[in-house]
Enzyme design. Structure first.
Site, PDB file in Angstrom:
ATOM      1  N   LYS A   1       0.801  -1.235   0.000  1.00 24.88           N
ATOM      2  CA  LYS A   1       0.000   0.000   0.000  1.00 24.88           C
ATOM      3  C   LYS A   1       0.829   1.279   0.000  1.00 24.88           C
ATOM      4  O   LYS A   1       0.377   2.290  -0.541  1.00 24.88           O
ATOM      5  CB  LYS A   1      -0.975  -0.011   1.184  1.00 24.88           C
ATOM      6  CG  LYS A   1      -0.309   0.019   2.542  1.00 24.88           C
ATOM      7  CD  LYS A   1      -1.282  -0.348   3.652  1.00 24.88           C
ATOM      8  CE  LYS A   1      -0.606  -0.199   4.999  1.00 24.88           C
ATOM      9  NZ  LYS A   1      -1.337  -0.861   6.079  1.00 24.88           N
TER      10      LYS A   1
ATOM     11  N   ARG B   1      -6.926  -0.715  17.401  1.00 25.92           N
ATOM     12  CA  ARG B   1      -7.444  -0.539  16.052  1.00 25.92           C
ATOM     13  C   ARG B   1      -8.398  -1.702  15.808  1.00 25.92           C
ATOM     14  O   ARG B   1      -9.230  -1.988  16.655  1.00 25.92           O
ATOM     15  CB  ARG B   1      -6.312  -0.424  15.011  1.00 25.92           C
ATOM     16  CG  ARG B   1      -6.781   0.364  13.779  1.00 25.92           C
ATOM     17  CD  ARG B   1      -5.691   0.595  12.742  1.00 25.92           C
ATOM     18  NE  ARG B   1      -5.369  -0.616  11.990  1.00 25.92           N
ATOM     19  CZ  ARG B   1      -4.507  -0.645  10.988  1.00 25.92           C
ATOM     20  NH1 ARG B   1      -3.879   0.453  10.600  1.00 25.92           N
ATOM     21  NH2 ARG B   1      -4.247  -1.778  10.346  1.00 25.92           N
TER      22      ARG B   1
HETATM   23  C1  LIG Z   1      -0.284  -1.526   6.673  1.00 29.72           C
HETATM   24  C2  LIG Z   1      -0.539  -2.816   7.315  1.00 29.72           C
HETATM   25  C3  LIG Z   1       0.518  -3.719   7.506  1.00 29.72           C
HETATM   26  C4  LIG Z   1       1.940  -3.416   7.110  1.00 29.72           C
HETATM   27  O1  LIG Z   1       2.583  -2.642   8.048  1.00 29.72           O
HETATM   28  P1  LIG Z   1       4.125  -2.214   7.901  1.00 29.72           P
HETATM   29  O2  LIG Z   1       4.378  -1.490   9.161  1.00 29.72           O
HETATM   30  O3  LIG Z   1       4.208  -1.338   6.696  1.00 29.72           O
HETATM   31  O4  LIG Z   1       4.946  -3.433   7.762  1.00 29.72           O
HETATM   32  C5  LIG Z   1       0.223  -4.936   8.079  1.00 29.72           C
HETATM   33  N1  LIG Z   1      -1.034  -5.246   8.460  1.00 29.72           N
HETATM   34  C6  LIG Z   1      -2.070  -4.414   8.294  1.00 29.72           C
HETATM   35  C7  LIG Z   1      -3.427  -4.833   8.750  1.00 29.72           C
HETATM   36  C8  LIG Z   1      -1.861  -3.162   7.724  1.00 29.72           C
HETATM   37  O5  LIG Z   1      -2.897  -2.335   7.568  1.00 29.72           O
END
Ligand SMILES: *Cc1c(COP(=O)(O)O)cnc(C)c1O
Length: 358
Positions: free
Chosen positions: A35, A130
Site C-alpha cells: 500500500k 485498532r
Molecule cells: C499496513 C498494514 C501492515 C503493514 O505494516 P508495515 O508497518 O508497513 O509493515 C500490516 N497489516 C495491516 C493490517 C496493515 O494495515
C-alpha cells in the site's frame, strides 16, 4: 520533470531479500504489503520476478490494479472490508482480514451463492485499539465465526503499533498463541495461519522471541523504507534510500527567520513557531503538502534543514550548505513511510523506475 520519485529496483530487492531471509529461517511466510507505493505494478512486478508470492494491500482497488496488470500470486485484503465491497472481495481476494460477525455472515452468503470459498483471518485486538475483537472476549466470537457457512476460517491475526503505538512483545504475542490453542482445543478445528503483525514485529524475529506458532507476517515499511517507525529504528541490513524524492528549486533568497506581522494560523490551520536565527539563506522547492509530508523529508545534503510546507511549496534553510545552490537545481531526499505514501499517491509526482541490474 519534477518533482519525481525514483524507485531503485536493486535496493528494493536487497531489502526484500533481507527480510525474506530473516523470516525464512523461522519458517514465517511473508506477505508483501504494497500500500505505501499504491501497489504500483511497475514495482510489484520486480518483486514478483524475485520470488514474492503473497501480496497484501489495505485497498481493494490496489489489489484489482495488480491483478489487471498481470501480477500473479495470492492476494490478501488488509483493511477489514466494507459490506458494499464484499462481492468484489470474493471474486478477487484469496485472504481477507475480518473482525465483524455480521460482515463474515454476509461474506459467507455471497461466497456460497458464487460457489467460491474465501480464506478468512479473524482479527484479534491485543491492545493497540485498532481493528479486531478484544482479546479477553475473543474466544466466544471466534467460535461463532468458525460456524459461519461458506467461508474457511484459515486463522487469526493481530495488528499492533498502528493506532495506540503498542509494541509487539513476548506477552502480547504469547496471548495470541494462547487464544489459538484455546480455540483449537475447544472446537477441534485447526487454525493454519497465525498472522502476528507487521514491520514492528521484526525485532522479536531477530531476537528469536516470536513464538513458533506465528507463521505469517505482513511487511511493508521495512522493505520499502528500510525503517521501523513504531520501534523508532532503521531495520538492520535494510537501506533507507530505495525510494527517493527529487524536487526543483524555484526561489533562493536571504530572509529573516521570523515572519513580520501578527502571526495567525498557517495554510493548514496550524500555529507556526519560529526561532530567531537572524537572516538565513532559504530556498523554495516546487513540492508541497499535497505531495509530501514535510516532517518525513530527509535531505541527502545533511546541512539542509526543512522548515515548512504549504500545499505546493516547501521552504528549506540552506544557509549552512557547502554547495552553492542555484535556481533550477535539484534537491534529493530520503522519505519516511508517511511521506512515501503521500508522494506515491500524488499524481503530481512523476515516477521513475530503475530496474535491478540482472
Ligand atoms: C499496513 C498494514 C501492515 C503493514 O505494516 P508495515 O508497518 O508497513 O509493515 C500490516 N497489516 C495491516 C493490517 C496493515 O494495515
Amino acid at each position: 520533470m519534477y518533482p519525481r520519485i525514483i524507485f531503485d529496483g536493486e535496493k528494493l530487492i536487497q531489502n526484500y531479500k533481507n527480510i525474506e531471509n530473516k523470516l525464512k529461517d523461522k519458517k514465517i511466510d511473508l506477505a508483501l504489503v504494497t500500500k505505501v507505493i499504491c501497489a504500483d505494478p511497475n514495482i510489484i512486478k520486480i518483486f514478483e520476478e524475485n520470488g514474492a508470492k503473497l501480496f497484501a494491500d489495505a485497498r481493494l482497488d490496489n489489489i484489482l490494479k495488480m491483478k489487471k496488470n498481470g501480477i500473479k500470486g495470492k492476494f490478501m485484503l488488509l483493511r477489514i472490508p466494507m459490506i458494499s465491497e464484499l462481492e468484489k472481495v470474493i471474486e478477487n481476494v484469496d485472504y481477507v482480514l475480518i473482525s465483524e460477525l455480521k460482515t463474515l455472515k454476509k461474506l459467507g452468503e455471497i461466497s456460497s451463492s458464487k460457489n467460491k470459498k474465501i480464506k478468512v483471518i479473524y482479527m484479534i485486538d491485543l491492545g493497540d485499539l485498532r481493528e479486531g475483537v478484544w482479546y479477553k472476549t475473543s474466544l466466544n466470537e471466534l467460535i461463532r465465526a468458525s460456524k459461519v457457512k461458506g467461508i474457511t476460517l484459515e486463522g487469526i491475526g493481530t495488528n499492533l503499533g498502528c493506532f495506540g503505538g503498542i509494541l509487539p512483545d513476548e506477552n502480547n504475542m504469547k496471548e495470541i498463541v494462547l487464544i489459538k490453542n484455546k480455540f483449537e482445543k475447544n472446537t477441534g478445528i485447526k487454525l493454519n495461519l497465525i498472522s502476528g503483525g507487521a514491520t514492528a514485529n521484526l525485532p522479536l524475529v531477530e531476537k528469536n522471541k516470536l513464538p513458533i506458532e506465528i507463521n505469517n507476517l505482513r511487511i511493508g515499511e521495512a522493505i520499502f523504507c528500510g525503517t521501523d517507525v513504531t520501534n523508532n529504528r532503521k531495520v538492520p541490513g535494510a537501506v533507507q534510500d530505495a525510494i527517493t524524492l527529487e524536487a526543483e528549486i524555484v526561489e533562493i533568497k536571504d530572509k529573516p527567520s521570523i515572519p513580520v506581522g501578527n502571526i495567525g494560523l498557517d495554510a493548514f490551520g496550524r500555529k507556526p513557531t519560529f526561532e530567531d536565527k537572524g537572516i538565513r539563506k532559504k530556498c523554495i522547492i516546487a513540492v508541497g503538502e499535497q505531495d509530501i509530508d514535510p516532517k518525513g523529508l530527509k535531505p541527502k545534503d545533511k546541512s539542509i534543514q526543512v522548515l515548512h510546507s504549504s500545499s505546493d511549496h516547501t521552504i528549506l534553510d540552506i544557509t549552512n550548505c557547502e554547495k552553492e545552490y542555484d535556481i533550477g537545481d535539484i534537491i534529493s531526499f530520503e522519505m519516511s513511510y508517511s511521506c512515501t505514501l503521500k508522494a506515491s499517491t500524488s499524481e503530481y509526482v512523476k515516477k521513475i523506475y530503475n530496474k535491478p541490474n540482472k
